[in-house]
Structure formats: structure tokens, C-alpha cells
Design an enzyme around this catalytic site. Structure first.
Site, PDB file in Angstrom:
ATOM      1  N   ARG A 139     -18.346  -5.636 -14.070  1.00  0.00           N
ATOM      2  CA  ARG A 139     -17.868  -6.802 -14.815  1.00  0.00           C
ATOM      3  C   ARG A 139     -19.011  -7.793 -15.001  1.00  0.00           C
ATOM      4  O   ARG A 139     -19.850  -7.939 -14.107  1.00  0.00           O
ATOM      5  CB  ARG A 139     -16.744  -7.498 -14.029  1.00  0.00           C
ATOM      6  CG  ARG A 139     -15.400  -6.869 -14.247  1.00  0.00           C
ATOM      7  CD  ARG A 139     -14.326  -7.677 -13.550  1.00  0.00           C
ATOM      8  NE  ARG A 139     -14.577  -7.746 -12.106  1.00  0.00           N
ATOM      9  CZ  ARG A 139     -13.834  -8.446 -11.253  1.00  0.00           C
ATOM     10  NH1 ARG A 139     -12.800  -9.136 -11.708  1.00  0.00           N
ATOM     11  NH2 ARG A 139     -14.090  -8.451  -9.958  1.00  0.00           N
ATOM     12  N   TYR A 167       0.839  -1.195   0.000  1.00  0.00           N
ATOM     13  CA  TYR A 167       0.000   0.000   0.000  1.00  0.00           C
ATOM     14  C   TYR A 167       0.879   1.252   0.000  1.00  0.00           C
ATOM     15  O   TYR A 167       2.067   1.195   0.310  1.00  0.00           O
ATOM     16  CB  TYR A 167      -0.896  -0.021   1.247  1.00  0.00           C
ATOM     17  CG  TYR A 167      -2.080   0.901   1.158  1.00  0.00           C
ATOM     18  CD1 TYR A 167      -3.017   0.769   0.142  1.00  0.00           C
ATOM     19  CD2 TYR A 167      -2.271   1.919   2.098  1.00  0.00           C
ATOM     20  CE1 TYR A 167      -4.113   1.611   0.067  1.00  0.00           C
ATOM     21  CE2 TYR A 167      -3.370   2.757   2.030  1.00  0.00           C
ATOM     22  CZ  TYR A 167      -4.285   2.605   1.012  1.00  0.00           C
ATOM     23  OH  TYR A 167      -5.356   3.447   0.942  1.00  0.00           O
ATOM     24  N   GLY A 197      -8.600   3.679  -7.677  1.00  0.00           N
ATOM     25  CA  GLY A 197      -8.260   2.298  -7.383  1.00  0.00           C
ATOM     26  C   GLY A 197      -7.739   1.644  -8.641  1.00  0.00           C
ATOM     27  O   GLY A 197      -7.847   2.215  -9.729  1.00  0.00           O
ATOM     28  N   GLY A 198      -7.170   0.436  -8.504  1.00  0.00           N
ATOM     29  CA  GLY A 198      -6.615  -0.227  -9.679  1.00  0.00           C
ATOM     30  C   GLY A 198      -6.839  -1.730  -9.612  1.00  0.00           C
ATOM     31  O   GLY A 198      -5.895  -2.515  -9.649  1.00  0.00           O
ATOM     32  N   PHE A 251      -7.189  10.102  -6.780  1.00  0.00           N
ATOM     33  CA  PHE A 251      -7.702  10.493  -5.465  1.00  0.00           C
ATOM     34  C   PHE A 251      -7.361   9.428  -4.440  1.00  0.00           C
ATOM     35  O   PHE A 251      -7.505   8.228  -4.688  1.00  0.00           O
ATOM     36  CB  PHE A 251      -9.217  10.717  -5.483  1.00  0.00           C
ATOM     37  CG  PHE A 251      -9.729  11.119  -4.132  1.00  0.00           C
ATOM     38  CD1 PHE A 251      -9.482  12.396  -3.654  1.00  0.00           C
ATOM     39  CD2 PHE A 251     -10.389  10.216  -3.302  1.00  0.00           C
ATOM     40  CE1 PHE A 251      -9.898  12.772  -2.378  1.00  0.00           C
ATOM     41  CE2 PHE A 251     -10.810  10.583  -2.026  1.00  0.00           C
ATOM     42  CZ  PHE A 251     -10.571  11.866  -1.569  1.00  0.00           C
ATOM     43  N   TRP A 252      -6.918   9.881  -3.288  1.00  0.00           N
ATOM     44  CA  TRP A 252      -6.602   8.998  -2.170  1.00  0.00           C
ATOM     45  C   TRP A 252      -7.107   9.654  -0.899  1.00  0.00           C
ATOM     46  O   TRP A 252      -6.605  10.685  -0.498  1.00  0.00           O
ATOM     47  CB  TRP A 252      -5.090   8.786  -2.102  1.00  0.00           C
ATOM     48  CG  TRP A 252      -4.645   7.740  -1.140  1.00  0.00           C
ATOM     49  CD1 TRP A 252      -5.350   6.659  -0.702  1.00  0.00           C
ATOM     50  CD2 TRP A 252      -3.361   7.658  -0.509  1.00  0.00           C
ATOM     51  NE1 TRP A 252      -4.598   5.912   0.157  1.00  0.00           N
ATOM     52  CE2 TRP A 252      -3.376   6.492   0.298  1.00  0.00           C
ATOM     53  CE3 TRP A 252      -2.212   8.439  -0.548  1.00  0.00           C
ATOM     54  CZ2 TRP A 252      -2.275   6.103   1.062  1.00  0.00           C
ATOM     55  CZ3 TRP A 252      -1.109   8.054   0.209  1.00  0.00           C
ATOM     56  CH2 TRP A 252      -1.140   6.896   0.994  1.00  0.00           C
ATOM     57  N   LEU A 253      -8.110   9.039  -0.292  1.00  0.00           N
ATOM     58  CA  LEU A 253      -8.751   9.639   0.885  1.00  0.00           C
ATOM     59  C   LEU A 253      -7.766   9.859   2.032  1.00  0.00           C
ATOM     60  O   LEU A 253      -7.851  10.855   2.747  1.00  0.00           O
ATOM     61  CB  LEU A 253      -9.914   8.754   1.356  1.00  0.00           C
ATOM     62  CG  LEU A 253     -10.730   9.346   2.509  1.00  0.00           C
ATOM     63  CD1 LEU A 253     -11.553  10.525   2.021  1.00  0.00           C
ATOM     64  CD2 LEU A 253     -11.616   8.301   3.157  1.00  0.00           C
ATOM     65  N   ASN A 270     -15.250   4.349   2.403  1.00  0.00           N
ATOM     66  CA  ASN A 270     -15.843   4.236   1.065  1.00  0.00           C
ATOM     67  C   ASN A 270     -16.865   5.343   0.757  1.00  0.00           C
ATOM     68  O   ASN A 270     -16.703   6.052  -0.240  1.00  0.00           O
ATOM     69  CB  ASN A 270     -16.426   2.843   0.868  1.00  0.00           C
ATOM     70  CG  ASN A 270     -15.326   1.787   0.835  1.00  0.00           C
ATOM     71  OD1 ASN A 270     -14.328   1.958   0.133  1.00  0.00           O
ATOM     72  ND2 ASN A 270     -15.466   0.736   1.604  1.00  0.00           N
ATOM     73  N   VAL A 319     -17.447   1.863  -2.833  1.00  0.00           N
ATOM     74  CA  VAL A 319     -17.422   3.273  -3.240  1.00  0.00           C
ATOM     75  C   VAL A 319     -18.469   3.516  -4.321  1.00  0.00           C
ATOM     76  O   VAL A 319     -19.251   4.463  -4.251  1.00  0.00           O
ATOM     77  CB  VAL A 319     -16.020   3.690  -3.752  1.00  0.00           C
ATOM     78  CG1 VAL A 319     -16.056   5.106  -4.327  1.00  0.00           C
ATOM     79  CG2 VAL A 319     -14.987   3.605  -2.632  1.00  0.00           C
TER      80      VAL A 319
END
Lengths: 358, 358
Positions: A201, A80, A272-273, A296-298, A152, A181
Site C-alpha cells: 500500500r 478467528y 489473509g484478508g 491456505f491456513w497454516l 509467518n 509472511v
């Protein structure tokens, strides 16, 4: 899965069964600790812990519930953006009840609190935290909601607030729409009259996912395969306007697909990825359509905006109390942690697992 | 290649050999036209043309020089973001001399002018243009400079001005540093005390390129292979700060390489795609380093900023007159257009070809 089942009920909790002075718990405090990075199931251990003496600006909290988020898993694996100092306690989110607050803290016993920052280690029965690392939860918010609102749904709120000037009737598009999210994005958008195009998906239980996302307000719900086809192009052309904002938690070709639908000057935000592939955005979109790609990263937002965190949460608590923001969770007891952690990582699952400490 | 050779001298030009009233030229006006999209060598034809009657807000211009830019080629091929209405005249940039101005134009005969927008069709001996589509060139600016300043150096100026708050001593990084834009970026940065890290493809004449870019002020000049290696990582670590801005005209892995060097909150700007591959930017850079990826297209900027175009050009003309901005060009006569167009597309060439009409 009917609407009622969205509201998993938790055992209502009572005043803590520990004395607030001197702290003598019925049973020893426990924590899910790890001393090295690796697969959570291998490195996590549920251990008895000693609590430090409460300082003036600290708060003793008895934890009630804490979810297992993907970032928690990545942090334990050591992959992370933020590394924990080892030994560490797992978990970054959760709700607890104040047992005792130091004289420099304004929290009161029995008040519910949540972390305002990442890295507190919430997978434990009790913790001593800095006053400034906690936020107040209003009365009447159920613990499973309080436990899962600060990561989230808070991310969803910032994604909608900070990257485009969205007005009623505007469109946005998102992939991974069935993620926690994504599920919050649909509902927050709906509450403001913003239309959502939701990509998921293809999967065995697609009909069920479609029904769930539509029921909470998703305007268009389609699979990633549909996104590639001619029918989707026609669907887009029939819209009164193209999306202003595309939210990406998948990357790879899925990001390409949603970026292509953007109106000129639109913004793609990657938060996210999941595919573990970088988002591929054609050069022509940057040059000729002036598309922007941001991230974006909270965790970082929280660190940089201490004064806005409570306000962000209050906005979400208000929607929860108005029944406009639902979560999709199931409960496991702390002692079932190993199975719960494994279950949380299963493919195609999107129901959040919340550890219960009672 | 020595410094002196940078200043290719053009034949000095005299007052036009055409009468300004009624327009009777010695020889018929000619233009490089195309009636369909395709390979420039196949679809372009040098033809005699009739000039329309001058309207009150129009200006009759005798062209002096016009460069062959990559965007000109792409536009003829039909693969550019802007499609020409056919039949069309090639070329988007150039310098001319006013023969006659309508009563609603403030231009005077013998004044030098350049296009302020794309799509005028500059590969012609004479043209009638709208007053508002032209900008004035101050006296003393050589025609090969005036002819090539409004696209590549103007792009370089906006790239440095509009995407980062750059102060003296700050670093930027760029790939395709030997392109006409890259060559201007180095010099404009140098004039402001901004340091440049310049990446070029490895090639036979690399030493010559290195010498040329360093001579005009490039602080670091390395190959794309070097960018991938451990030595470059050490070089970056030794810098007092990481780059705030990365300029990309290549895409693919080259964009990845320069994006990775960015400081937190840095910006990657794509203004070209020479590799014909999309820029690949790792997800972690967006999420954990808050890197932004944007695009730039001068054509759009010009359309959206009519009031700032003259100011942008004046800034460049000033640097030219102070000998702080050089171009790297060679001249071909209009009648040699076929060879010139082919030559302009050769691999690894970075000396701009300018068509001369005299």
C-alpha cells in the site's frame, strides 16, 4: 533503517532460574489470560498461575519470547477460524527452554523448543505442554528468530512449495508484501532464484519499505496504485514470463490486480484478508485463463501434516543459519504487554513485536 | 409442458439431394456469415457461398441442424474468449451428414457427424471440414440430440467428472439449474445416483420449471431467494452431507450462496457468468474451509484432450439411447434465423432453439 538493524538482539538467556524437580520458581509463573472474547486490551489480564503436575508425555517449558501475530488478536476477539476454550492464554507462537521433560519425552533440559500447533497459549512465563505439540530448535538460532519462524515464515514456505511448480527464473506476485509472511516470501524465493513482484500500500514511509524489501531480494516493489496503471502493464509485458503464482493477504481489488497478472493456468492463493473484503476475481479469468483460486491456513496444514512439520521448520532454520532469512522484529517486555498489543495493531506497521519473558 | 414434449421431433432426413462427386447441389450452399462484430441481428447475413475443393483429409458435410448457444452470440458480438477470424460463419455446434470424404478420412457417406472443436461455423447448409475436427454419431441418435450434445451436455459431463470424486449418494449444488448445462447435470447426476440441489431464479413460470427439473431427477429445486433464507439453512443441515461440488454459471451473490453450502475442501466451478458480475466468495471459505474456486471452458478442454473427446461423446450418446438424457429444444428453419436469434436471447427462456437446414 540499515541491514544491521534487522537483527534485533535479545538479551542472551541463561539456564532457567528454577529447579527442574518439583518446580520451584523464584517468582510465581504468570500468564496473559482472558476469560471472555473482546478487545485484547480490555479482556487480557496478566495473572499468577499454578502449573499442573508434569505427566510422563509432557514437558515443562520456561518461555523466552513470543510474538504478537494478527491471528492472536483475532482469536482473542473471537473472530478467528479457531475458537479458544475459555479461560484461555493468549499467543500461538514462541520459543521456550526445556526445564524438565517427562520420561516419555525425548526432549532434554536446556533444549530450545517451539510449538508445532496453534492454540498452546504462549504468552506466559512457564507452561506444561504435550511432547507432541513441540518441535526442537537447533543450537545457534537466536530466540527472536525461533520465536517467530513457526507461523509467518512457515506460511511463506508452504505458499511457495504447495501451490505451483516453481523453477529458478519463474515469477510470482504478492500483495501485502511488507507483511511478515510477505517479507519471508521474498527471501525464500530469492534463495531459490524465483523472482518476486511485490505490491505494498502507498504510505508515508514508502521509500523506506521499498528499500527494505529490495534489500532482502525483492525484484520489483511497487504500490497498489501503480499496479492499476498503464506503466505496470508495460512492466508485465516486458517480463520474460507472467507470474505462475499470486499470493493474496489483502483481498478486494488488490486481489483482482494481482490475479489479472497471472499466466494461463496460474494460481491465486488467499491466506489473509486485511482489507476485510472478499477477493474479486473476474469470471473470464476462471473460464478463459483457467486461473484457480485457493486458500491456505497454516493451522490446518499443521494439523493434517504432523510428519512434515519438523522438516518444514528445519528448512527454515537452515536458511536462518545461512543468514538467508531475516526477520524484522522489536522486543517488549511481558509487563509492557498492553502497550505492545495496541502497538501491534497500528495501521501501516509491519515490524513484528515480540514479547520477552526475561 | 409434459414429458412427451421434451422430445421435439424433427423431420426425418433422407440421403442428401446432392451428388457426391463434383458437388452439384439443387440449390446453392448458403451460410449465415458476418464480416464484423456486433449485434447478431445486424451483422449476420444469409449468403450464397462457394465450397472449396475437397482435400484428401477433408469431409464434405451437409448440415442437418445446429443450435443457437449463448457462446455463439457472444462470439459474434466479439466478447467471447475466442475471437473468430473475419469474415466468419456463425455457430459452433450441430449435426451433419457426410456427403463425401477424402481418401485420408475414414468417414463414410451418409454417416452422421458433429464438430469436435469450436469455431467450425455450423450455421450453413454445407461445409468442408477437416476430418480431425469431426466426431462420429452412432445410428439411432435423433438429429436434434446429436446437434446439441457436444456443447452443453458435454460441459455437464466434464463438470461432474473432473472436479470432485463423486460417489453414489453424494450431493452437488448448482445455480442456473434450468440452463441447458444445468438440465444435463441433473440427468447425468441422476444416472449415477448423485443428488442435486438446484437453484433457479424466481420467475413467472417457476412452477413449470420446478416440475420440469424435478421430473428429470432434480432432488431439490428452489429459487435463489429461498437460497438466502433460514429454511434453506435447515434443509442443508438435514442433509446427510454437505455438497462436495458447486456449479456456477451465474456469478455474483448467487455464487456466494452456493459456495457457502459446500463441505470443507469442496470445489466451486464457474463455467458461465450470466449475471455479468464476478462470483463473490468470502475469504473465510478459502482460508478456514479450504474451498477451491476453479473455472471450466469446454473449448479449451476439447483442444487439450483430442483423445478423450469421442469417449466423452460416446458416454453421452449411450445415455441418450437409454432415454436417460433428454434435451429441451424447439426447431426453427434457417430462413427464420433472425427471429430465432432474437428469441434465443430473451430473458428467462431456457428452451434451446435449433436451426434446421432441411
Amino acid at each position: 533503517m540499515r541491514a544491521a538493524s534487522l537483527r534485533t538482539t535479545f538479551k542472551s538467556f541463561n539456564a532457567p532460574s528454577i529447579s527442574s524437580r518439583g518446580f520451584a520458581a523464584k517468582s510465581s509463573p504468570q500468564a496473559l489470560q482472558y476469560t471472555q472474547h473482546g478487545a485484547p486490551k480490555s479482556v487480557l489480564k496478566l495473572e499468577n498461575v499454578e502449573l499442573p503436575k508434569l505427566k510422563d508425555d509432557q514437558v515443562l517449558v520456561k518461555m523466552v519470547a513470543a510474538p504478537i501475530n494478527p491471528a492472536d488478536i483475532n482469536m482473542i476477539e473471537g473472530v478467528y477460524g479457531k475458537k479458544a476454550q475459555l479461560p484461555a492464554i493468549g499467543g500461538n507462537e514462541g520459543v521456550g527452554i526445556v526445564v524438565e521433560a517427562g520420561p516419555k519425552s525425548s526432549f532434554k533440559p536446556n533444549q530450545h523448543v517451539i510449538p508445532s500447533v496453534a492454540g498452546l497459549g504462549t504468552w506466559r512465563t512457564h507452561g506444561v505442554f504435550q511432547h507432541s505439540d513441540l518441535l526442537a530448535v537447533p543450537e545457534g538460532i537466536k530466540p527472536e528468530y525461533a520465536a517467530t519462524v513457526s507461523v509467518n515464515p512457515a506460511t511463506a514456505l508452504r505458499l511457495l512449495n504447495d501451490f505451483a511448480d516453481l523453477k529458478q527464473g519463474d515469477y510470482i506476485i504478492q500483495n501485502g508484501a511488507n507483511s511478515a509472511v510477505g517479507f519471508a516470501v521474498i527471501q525464500l524465493a530469492k534463495a531459490r532464484g524465483i523472482k518476486t513482484i511485490n505490491i505494498v500500500r502507498n504510505r508515508n514511509n514508502y521509500e523506506e519499505v521499498h528499500e527494505r524489501l529490495t534489500r532482502v531480494g525483492g525484484d520489483v516493489v511497487v504500490t497498489d496504485e501503480y499496479l492499476e496503471g498503464a506503466q505496470f502493464k508495460r512492466l508485465l509485458l516486458d517480463l520474460p514470463q507472467q507470474p505462475k503464482l499470486a499470493l493474496d493477504c489483502v483481498g478486494g481489488k488488490s486481489a483482482t490486480g494481482i490475479a489479472r497478472t497471472l499466466a494461463p493456468n496460474g494460481t491465486l492463493v488467499t491466506y489473509g484478508g486485511m482489507s476485510r473484503k472478499p477477493a474479486v476475481v473476474p469470471t473470464s479469468l476462471f473460464i478463459f485463463k483457467n486461473i484457480q483460486h485457493k486458500g491456505f491456513w497454516l493451522t490446518k496444514w499443521n494439523e493434517e501434516n504432523p510428519d512434515k512439520r519438523q522438516q518444514s521448520m528445519d528448512e527454515l532454520f537452515k536458511l536462518i543459519s545461512q543468514d538467508k532469512l531475516k526477520i524484522w522484529a522489536e522486543k517488549r517486555h511481558l509487563h509492557e504487554w498492553a502497550e505492545a498489543v495496541e502497538h501491534s495493531q497500528a495501521a501501516y506497521r509491519d515490524r513484528k513485536i515480540v514479547l520477552s519473558f526475561e
